[in-house]
Write a protein that holds these residues in place. Structure first.
Motif, PDB file in Angstrom:
ATOM      1  N   ASN A 239      16.206  -2.306  -3.465  1.00  0.00           N
ATOM      2  CA  ASN A 239      15.757  -1.215  -4.333  1.00  0.00           C
ATOM      3  C   ASN A 239      14.518  -0.585  -3.725  1.00  0.00           C
ATOM      4  OD1 ASN A 239      13.137  -2.250  -5.932  1.00  0.00           O
ATOM      5  ND2 ASN A 239      14.557  -3.983  -5.713  1.00  0.00           N
ATOM      6  N   VAL A 240      14.065   0.502  -4.330  1.00  0.00           N
ATOM      7  CA  VAL A 240      12.826   1.122  -3.895  1.00  0.00           C
ATOM      8  C   VAL A 240      11.877   1.180  -5.087  1.00  0.00           C
ATOM      9  CG1 VAL A 240      13.734   3.462  -4.299  1.00  0.00           C
ATOM     10  CG2 VAL A 240      11.741   3.133  -2.821  1.00  0.00           C
ATOM     11  N   GLU A 241      10.642   0.783  -4.821  1.00  0.00           N
ATOM     12  CA  GLU A 241       9.609   0.756  -5.857  1.00  0.00           C
ATOM     13  C   GLU A 241       8.700   1.962  -5.702  1.00  0.00           C
ATOM     14  OE1 GLU A 241       6.102  -2.316  -7.346  1.00  0.00           O
ATOM     15  OE2 GLU A 241       6.507  -2.103  -5.199  1.00  0.00           O
ATOM     16  N   LEU A 242       8.513   2.703  -6.789  1.00  0.00           N
ATOM     17  CA  LEU A 242       7.555   3.806  -6.828  1.00  0.00           C
ATOM     18  C   LEU A 242       6.271   3.270  -7.450  1.00  0.00           C
ATOM     19  CD1 LEU A 242       6.873   6.870  -6.537  1.00  0.00           C
ATOM     20  CD2 LEU A 242       7.746   7.137  -8.870  1.00  0.00           C
ATOM     21  N   LYS A 243       5.213   3.167  -6.647  1.00  0.00           N
ATOM     22  CA  LYS A 243       3.964   2.599  -7.136  1.00  0.00           C
ATOM     23  C   LYS A 243       3.070   3.643  -7.787  1.00  0.00           C
ATOM     24  CE  LYS A 243       2.204  -0.918  -4.898  1.00  0.00           C
ATOM     25  NZ  LYS A 243       2.793  -2.082  -5.571  1.00  0.00           N
ATOM     26  N   THR A 244       3.275   4.919  -7.475  1.00  0.00           N
ATOM     27  CA  THR A 244       2.484   5.984  -8.096  1.00  0.00           C
ATOM     28  C   THR A 244       3.102   6.338  -9.449  1.00  0.00           C
ATOM     29  OG1 THR A 244       3.737   7.567  -6.774  1.00  0.00           O
ATOM     30  CG2 THR A 244       1.573   6.923  -5.953  1.00  0.00           C
TER      31      THR A 244
ATOM     32  N   GLU B 192       0.824  -1.204   0.000  1.00  0.00           N
ATOM     33  CA  GLU B 192       0.000   0.000   0.000  1.00  0.00           C
ATOM     34  C   GLU B 192       0.865   1.263   0.000  1.00  0.00           C
ATOM     35  OE1 GLU B 192      -3.125   0.989  -0.264  1.00  0.00           O
ATOM     36  OE2 GLU B 192      -3.909  -1.023  -0.597  1.00  0.00           O
ATOM     37  N   ALA B 193       2.146   1.112   0.221  1.00  0.00           N
ATOM     38  CA  ALA B 193       3.036   2.277   0.289  1.00  0.00           C
ATOM     39  C   ALA B 193       3.406   2.736  -1.119  1.00  0.00           C
ATOM     40  CB  ALA B 193       4.304   1.929   1.066  1.00  0.00           C
ATOM     41  N   PRO B 194       3.283   4.021  -1.411  1.00  0.00           N
ATOM     42  CA  PRO B 194       3.723   4.506  -2.722  1.00  0.00           C
ATOM     43  C   PRO B 194       5.228   4.375  -2.911  1.00  0.00           C
ATOM     44  CG  PRO B 194       3.142   6.337  -1.302  1.00  0.00           C
ATOM     45  CD  PRO B 194       2.715   5.106  -0.584  1.00  0.00           C
ATOM     46  N   LEU B 195       5.976   4.370  -1.803  1.00  0.00           N
ATOM     47  CA  LEU B 195       7.407   4.075  -1.832  1.00  0.00           C
ATOM     48  C   LEU B 195       7.619   2.793  -1.035  1.00  0.00           C
ATOM     49  CD1 LEU B 195       8.974   7.620  -1.295  1.00  0.00           C
ATOM     50  CD2 LEU B 195       9.086   6.237  -3.372  1.00  0.00           C
ATOM     51  N   ARG B 196       7.857   1.709  -1.751  1.00  0.00           N
ATOM     52  CA  ARG B 196       7.985   0.383  -1.135  1.00  0.00           C
ATOM     53  C   ARG B 196       9.451  -0.034  -1.167  1.00  0.00           C
ATOM     54  NH1 ARG B 196       7.475  -4.576  -4.271  1.00  0.00           N
ATOM     55  NH2 ARG B 196       7.449  -6.378  -2.872  1.00  0.00           N
ATOM     56  N   TYR B 197      10.061  -0.080  -0.002  1.00  0.00           N
ATOM     57  CA  TYR B 197      11.456  -0.507   0.083  1.00  0.00           C
ATOM     58  C   TYR B 197      11.522  -2.025  -0.013  1.00  0.00           C
ATOM     59  CZ  TYR B 197      16.061  -1.486   2.055  1.00  0.00           C
ATOM     60  OH  TYR B 197      17.333  -1.955   2.259  1.00  0.00           O
ATOM     61  N   VAL B 198      12.352  -2.496  -0.930  1.00  0.00           N
ATOM     62  CA  VAL B 198      12.544  -3.930  -1.145  1.00  0.00           C
ATOM     63  C   VAL B 198      13.967  -4.265  -0.702  1.00  0.00           C
ATOM     64  CG1 VAL B 198      12.456  -5.817  -2.811  1.00  0.00           C
ATOM     65  CG2 VAL B 198      11.002  -3.797  -3.137  1.00  0.00           C
ATOM     66  N   PRO B 199      14.153  -4.897   0.456  1.00  0.00           N
ATOM     67  CA  PRO B 199      15.506  -5.139   0.956  1.00  0.00           C
ATOM     68  C   PRO B 199      16.194  -6.297   0.237  1.00  0.00           C
ATOM     69  CG  PRO B 199      13.904  -6.053   2.478  1.00  0.00           C
ATOM     70  CD  PRO B 199      13.117  -5.345   1.410  1.00  0.00           C
ATOM     71  N   GLY B 200      17.509  -6.318   0.323  1.00  0.00           N
ATOM     72  CA  GLY B 200      18.247  -7.491  -0.101  1.00  0.00           C
ATOM     73  C   GLY B 200      18.114  -8.581   0.951  1.00  0.00           C
ATOM     74  N   SER B 201      18.686  -9.724   0.664  1.00  0.00           N
ATOM     75  CA  SER B 201      18.614 -10.840   1.611  1.00  0.00           C
ATOM     76  C   SER B 201      19.777 -11.786   1.342  1.00  0.00           C
ATOM     77  CB  SER B 201      17.283 -11.590   1.461  1.00  0.00           C
ATOM     78  OG  SER B 201      17.246 -12.289   0.233  1.00  0.00           O
TER      79      SER B 201
END
Length: 447
Positions: free
Chosen positions: A334-339, A316-325
């Motif tokens: 990376n960071v995903e911009l959903k808007t 639901e976040a317009p800025l979705r942080y995707v961590p490494g693992s």
């Protein structure tokens, strides 16, 4: 360049190619092109192909607005010059090739309205700061039978392999044509929306990512046509349905190290990059989701991003942080911009994201705590306490947000900013006289 173009033209002609699309995207995200015969490719590379300067002030409905003083008359020409090293033969249209085009002034000098040049300018600035970027798009689109566009192209269920059985030929063509056109797909599946599909493009440098986004559209449309289908990339295809986002993933590196990676949450320059995006998110959205249907798509509960906040893997976040693992490695962060959606010019979308992120690093922009919930379910008081404000919900609010951010508006440059705002104003005036249903229907097949 002329020698290289001649060599490419000779090779393509021998393979049966008759012409080349010189493609670009306008300020509505709509692809435009000129086709040159294969024998004219070398000349186009040397001298360009003529086109009206007014493409910079076409609105989403192909009306020309004269609301920008720099392009206020029907007089004037530009030159479209193919980027020869990016020419691709189109697997789904084998008699044609495709190349992104630069827009130059009639005398061959830089033209301030060229969106590709705006992105090149930000990449040059990144180089001066010792930064490197990677970017990749997720593309959502809706499928329908070509002759019955009001009917869904697959019956669902969402995310089910059964939904795609009836589209087997189309899906196979997508996989084969993307590979032949030099586009790497991460995955493809039936998405959540009605008759919706999604595919992800592999991350690459931002300029190639923007080029790839345009080439992907051409590839998808051709494959759909060959299999009796039509596809819509419109931000919203129905008022009650999930919309089509074109989610933009970015990461930033210094001396080869991904600044967004680390143990847990991003820190240092990675946190500042994310803080810069969050600080300018309302203005970014005015460029990355700029159409009237874009504002209708940004609703709570649809994984679209209606409020300005960030979260870790929060869809639901317009800025979705995707961590490494440990499994994926640190470079995966990376960071995903959903808007973001197909009504955004991909070069401008990436340019303003890079500009806002670099400004965040420069200013050491602060980053609040991430949010793991959907603020759409909170009270206004709860959102105010957490500093969560709604994103712009109308063309007027988007325009105000764009003007309020010198970092985002400055990345466009005065001339292109003026043309962009004039186009948005023309779209808003058109929409003001129509119902929401009419607005959605009129945009459904524009992209």
């Amino acid at each position: 360049m002329t020698k290289a173009a001649s060599a490419v033209a000779k090779e393509l002609a021998a393979a049966g190619v008759a012409g080349v699309h010189l493609a670009w995207a306008d300020n509505n995200g709509i692809p435009r092109s000129r086709i040159v015969p294969i024998g004219g490719l070398a000349g186009a590379a040397a001298r360009g192909v003529g086109a009206t300067s007014l493409f910079a002030v076409f609105d989403s409905h192909d009306a020309i607005t004269y609301g920008h003083s720099g392009l206020a008359t029907p007089s004037g020409d530009i030159r479209l010059v193919p980027v020869v090293e990016r020419i691709r033969r189109l697997a789904g249209q084998p008699a044609l090739a495709w190349a992104p085009a630069r827009q130059l002034a009639a005398d061959g000098s830089p033209w301030p309205y060229c969106q590709r040049t705006v992105l090149e300018r930000q990449l040059a600035e990144a180089g001066r700061r010792g930064l490197e970027f990677r970017a990749g798009y997720e593309l959502e689109f809706t499928v329908a039978p070509a002759g019955r566009r009001s009917e869904p192209g697959h019956p669902g269920p969402a995310y089910s392999p059964h939904a795609l059985v009836g589209l087997d030929g189309f899906v196979t063509a997508l996989l084969n044509d993307f590979a032949a056109n030099g586009l790497e797909i991460g995955q493809l599946h039936a998405e959540y929306g009605v008759a919706q599909l999604e595919l992800s493009l592999a991350a690459t440098d931002p300029l190639a990512a923007a080029d790839d986004q345009l080439l992907a559209r051409q590839t998808i449309h051709a494959a759909a046509h060959a299999h009796g289908l039509a596809v819509s990339f419109a931000p919203l295809v129905g008022l009650g349905a999930a919309g089509n986002g074109w989610h933009l993933h970015t990461s930033v590196r210094r001396r080869g190290r991904n600044l967004l990676s680390g143990q847990g949450l991003p820190t240092g320059e990675g946190a500042a990059y994310l803080g810069g995006l969050l600080r300018d998110l309302p203005a970014l959205t005015a460029v990355t989701a700029p159409s009237v249907p874009s504002t209708l798509r940004l609703r709570p509960g649809f994984f679209a991003g209606a409020y300005a906040f960030w979260g870790v893997e929060n869809r639901e976040a317009p800025l979705r942080y995707v961590p490494g693992s440990k499994l994926l490695g640190p470079d995966h962060a990376n960071v995903e911009l959903k808007t973001s959606d197909a009504s955004a010019n991909p070069y401008l979308a990436l340019a303003v994201v890079l500009a806002a992120g670099m400004a965040g690093i420069e200013d050491d922009a602060g980053l609040p705590e991430p949010i793991g919930a959907d603020p759409g379910g909170w009270t206004e008081g709860e959102r105010e306490t957490r500093g969560v404000a709604p994103l712009p919900a109308s063309p007027a609010e988007q325009d105000a947000a764009l003007l309020a951010s010198p970092r985002v508006s400055g990345a466009l440059g005065d001339e292109l900013l003026g043309a962009f705002r004039a186009v948005r104003a023309s779209d808003a005036a058109w929409a003001a006289e129509r119902s929401t249903e009419e607005i959605v229907a009129a945009h459904r097949w524009r992209y």
